[in-house]
Design a protein around this motif. Structure first.
Motif, PDB file in Angstrom:
ATOM      1  N   ASP A   2      13.578  29.930   3.863  1.00 32.80           N
ATOM      2  CA  ASP A   2      15.018  30.140   3.737  1.00 32.80           C
ATOM      3  C   ASP A   2      15.550  29.794   2.355  1.00 32.80           C
ATOM      4  O   ASP A   2      16.759  29.851   2.103  1.00 32.80           O
ATOM      5  CB  ASP A   2      15.777  29.337   4.806  1.00 32.80           C
ATOM      6  N   GLY A   3      14.658  29.436   1.432  1.00 33.98           N
ATOM      7  CA  GLY A   3      15.051  29.148   0.055  1.00 33.98           C
ATOM      8  C   GLY A   3      15.643  27.776  -0.160  1.00 33.98           C
ATOM      9  O   GLY A   3      16.178  27.499  -1.237  1.00 33.98           O
ATOM     10  N   SER A   4      15.509  26.881   0.820  1.00 34.01           N
ATOM     11  CA  SER A   4      16.161  25.576   0.723  1.00 34.01           C
ATOM     12  C   SER A   4      15.312  24.503   0.053  1.00 34.01           C
ATOM     13  O   SER A   4      15.813  23.393  -0.183  1.00 34.01           O
ATOM     14  CB  SER A   4      16.559  25.087   2.119  1.00 34.01           C
ATOM     15  N   ALA A   5      14.055  24.783  -0.252  1.00 37.80           N
ATOM     16  CA  ALA A   5      13.169  23.759  -0.805  1.00 37.80           C
ATOM     17  C   ALA A   5      12.061  24.404  -1.602  1.00 37.80           C
ATOM     18  O   ALA A   5      11.680  25.549  -1.348  1.00 37.80           O
ATOM     19  CB  ALA A   5      12.585  22.895   0.320  1.00 37.80           C
ATOM     20  N   ALA A   6      11.543  23.645  -2.573  1.00 40.51           N
ATOM     21  CA  ALA A   6      10.464  24.154  -3.430  1.00 40.51           C
ATOM     22  C   ALA A   6       9.555  23.008  -3.850  1.00 40.51           C
ATOM     23  O   ALA A   6       9.999  21.862  -3.997  1.00 40.51           O
ATOM     24  CB  ALA A   6      11.043  24.826  -4.673  1.00 40.51           C
ATOM     25  N   ALA A   7       8.276  23.315  -4.044  1.00 43.38           N
ATOM     26  CA  ALA A   7       7.299  22.353  -4.541  1.00 43.38           C
ATOM     27  C   ALA A   7       6.370  23.071  -5.502  1.00 43.38           C
ATOM     28  O   ALA A   7       5.875  24.162  -5.203  1.00 43.38           O
ATOM     29  CB  ALA A   7       6.501  21.735  -3.394  1.00 43.38           C
ATOM     30  N   GLU A  67      -9.335  11.711 -12.334  1.00 44.92           N
ATOM     31  CA  GLU A  67     -10.095  12.324 -11.255  1.00 44.92           C
ATOM     32  C   GLU A  67      -9.509  13.682 -10.865  1.00 44.92           C
ATOM     33  O   GLU A  67      -8.309  13.938 -11.041  1.00 44.92           O
ATOM     34  CB  GLU A  67     -10.100  11.408 -10.020  1.00 44.92           C
ATOM     35  N   VAL A  68     -10.366  14.548 -10.333  1.00 46.37           N
ATOM     36  CA  VAL A  68      -9.918  15.860  -9.860  1.00 46.37           C
ATOM     37  C   VAL A  68      -8.945  15.664  -8.698  1.00 46.37           C
ATOM     38  O   VAL A  68      -9.184  14.875  -7.781  1.00 46.37           O
ATOM     39  CB  VAL A  68     -11.121  16.717  -9.420  1.00 46.37           C
ATOM     40  N   HIS A  69      -7.822  16.392  -8.727  1.00 47.37           N
ATOM     41  CA  HIS A  69      -6.809  16.256  -7.689  1.00 47.37           C
ATOM     42  C   HIS A  69      -5.815  17.401  -7.813  1.00 47.37           C
ATOM     43  O   HIS A  69      -5.886  18.216  -8.736  1.00 47.37           O
ATOM     44  CB  HIS A  69      -6.075  14.914  -7.819  1.00 47.37           C
ATOM     45  N   HIS A  70      -4.884  17.470  -6.883  1.00 48.22           N
ATOM     46  CA  HIS A  70      -3.742  18.366  -6.994  1.00 48.22           C
ATOM     47  C   HIS A  70      -2.523  17.524  -7.343  1.00 48.22           C
ATOM     48  O   HIS A  70      -2.251  16.505  -6.690  1.00 48.22           O
ATOM     49  CB  HIS A  70      -3.501  19.125  -5.689  1.00 48.22           C
ATOM     50  N   TYR A  71      -1.807  17.961  -8.362  1.00 47.39           N
ATOM     51  CA  TYR A  71      -0.668  17.208  -8.886  1.00 47.39           C
ATOM     52  C   TYR A  71       0.630  17.850  -8.416  1.00 47.39           C
ATOM     53  O   TYR A  71       0.891  19.025  -8.700  1.00 47.39           O
ATOM     54  CB  TYR A  71      -0.741  17.197 -10.410  1.00 47.39           C
ATOM     55  N   LEU A  72       1.431  17.092  -7.679  1.00 46.54           N
ATOM     56  CA  LEU A  72       2.752  17.558  -7.265  1.00 46.54           C
ATOM     57  C   LEU A  72       3.724  17.258  -8.398  1.00 46.54           C
ATOM     58  O   LEU A  72       4.219  16.140  -8.532  1.00 46.54           O
ATOM     59  CB  LEU A  72       3.186  16.865  -5.968  1.00 46.54           C
ATOM     60  N   ALA A  73       3.982  18.248  -9.230  1.00 49.72           N
ATOM     61  CA  ALA A  73       4.796  18.039 -10.422  1.00 49.72           C
ATOM     62  C   ALA A  73       6.286  17.973 -10.100  1.00 49.72           C
ATOM     63  O   ALA A  73       7.023  17.173 -10.687  1.00 49.72           O
ATOM     64  CB  ALA A  73       4.527  19.154 -11.433  1.00 49.72           C
ATOM     65  N   TYR A  74       6.738  18.818  -9.169  1.00 47.46           N
ATOM     66  CA  TYR A  74       8.166  18.870  -8.817  1.00 47.46           C
ATOM     67  C   TYR A  74       8.286  19.224  -7.341  1.00 47.46           C
ATOM     68  O   TYR A  74       7.569  20.095  -6.841  1.00 47.46           O
ATOM     69  CB  TYR A  74       8.900  19.931  -9.638  1.00 47.46           C
ATOM     70  N   ALA A  75       9.203  18.554  -6.677  1.00 44.05           N
ATOM     71  CA  ALA A  75       9.526  18.889  -5.291  1.00 44.05           C
ATOM     72  C   ALA A  75      11.009  18.645  -5.088  1.00 44.05           C
ATOM     73  O   ALA A  75      11.557  17.647  -5.571  1.00 44.05           O
ATOM     74  CB  ALA A  75       8.712  18.046  -4.316  1.00 44.05           C
ATOM     75  N   ALA A  76      11.658  19.552  -4.394  1.00 46.41           N
ATOM     76  CA  ALA A  76      13.104  19.424  -4.203  1.00 46.41           C
ATOM     77  C   ALA A  76      13.527  20.092  -2.909  1.00 46.41           C
ATOM     78  O   ALA A  76      13.002  21.143  -2.539  1.00 46.41           O
ATOM     79  CB  ALA A  76      13.863  20.053  -5.380  1.00 46.41           C
TER      80      ALA A  76
END
Length: 216
Positions: free
Chosen positions: A71-76, A121-130
């Motif tokens: 619904d466009g209310s959140a992004a990561a 270490e190898v990982h996934h980085y959550l740079a921005y979340a809103a």
């Protein structure tokens, strides 16, 4: 672990979604403690925020992985690590400077600090979340991030994030992240928490808990 809302549909974003995602990130950022430090002038903050996140969303769509609530209310915005290529990093730095103008020195400083604390270490980085202010408290953020965790957990892939407020920190704690040493931005700036999430059976690296000179 937090429960996942069954009322939130999550999908991968496309360039056609950029306009909505820029608005979500920019409007959420206006209320973040780091925004007070980066852009103390309230008259400038919204304008600079939209310019900054126009770059950030474009960069994330090109080089990372962007999830959104349908619904466009959140992004990561996620990035697989280790280090991005020098060309990608240089493109990002130029984009940040162009977007933030006279505020660029502080934006560059915070990004330099965050990068210096980044786990090798190898990982996934959550740079921005809103999550849009009007949709917070409904489980949207939990559903958004849990969707990505469900993809990387079977791979044994850890995740890393910087929490810039106690509200965000508490959400990440509920999602299984552990806090490492925090850092404090200079000149009276806010605290930022480094947080690491390891799938079941994956060892948390000792280096993550080792303080840096700028940690307090």
């Amino acid at each position: 672990m937090a429960s996942i809302s069954t009322n939130v549909t999550v999908r991968q974003a496309t360039p056609d979604d950029a306009g909505r995602l820029i608005g979500v990130l920019a409007e959420t950022f206006l209320h973040d403690p780091v925004a007070d430090w980066l852009i103390p002038d309230h008259d400038d903050r919204r304008f600079i925020s939209y310019r900054y996140f126009t770059h950030i969303v474009g960069h994330g769509l090109q080089y990372g992985h962007v999830d959104m609530a349908a619904d466009g209310s959140a992004a990561a915005i996620w990035y697989p690590r280790p280090e991005p290529s020098p060309a990608v990093a240089a493109d990002h730095r130029v984009g940040v400077r162009e977007a933030t103008g006279t505020y660029a020195p502080k934006f560059v400083l915070i990004e330099t600090m965050l990068e210096s604390h980044h786990p090798p270490e190898v990982h996934h980085y959550l740079a921005y979340a809103a999550v849009s202010p009007g949709h917070q408290g409904r489980g949207t953020g939990t559903a958004l991030l849990s969707n990505h965790h469900q993809q990387i957990d079977p791979l044994g892939m850890p995740a890393y994030v910087h929490a810039t407020s106690t509200r965000n920190r508490d959400l990440y704690l509920r999602l299984g992240y552990l806090p490492g040493p925090s850092m404090v931005l200079p000149d009276g700036g806010p605290k930022i928490w480094r947080m690491w999430r390891a799938p079941l059976g994956i060892t948390i690296p000792a280096s993550f808990f080792t303080p840096h000179l700028s940690d307090r």
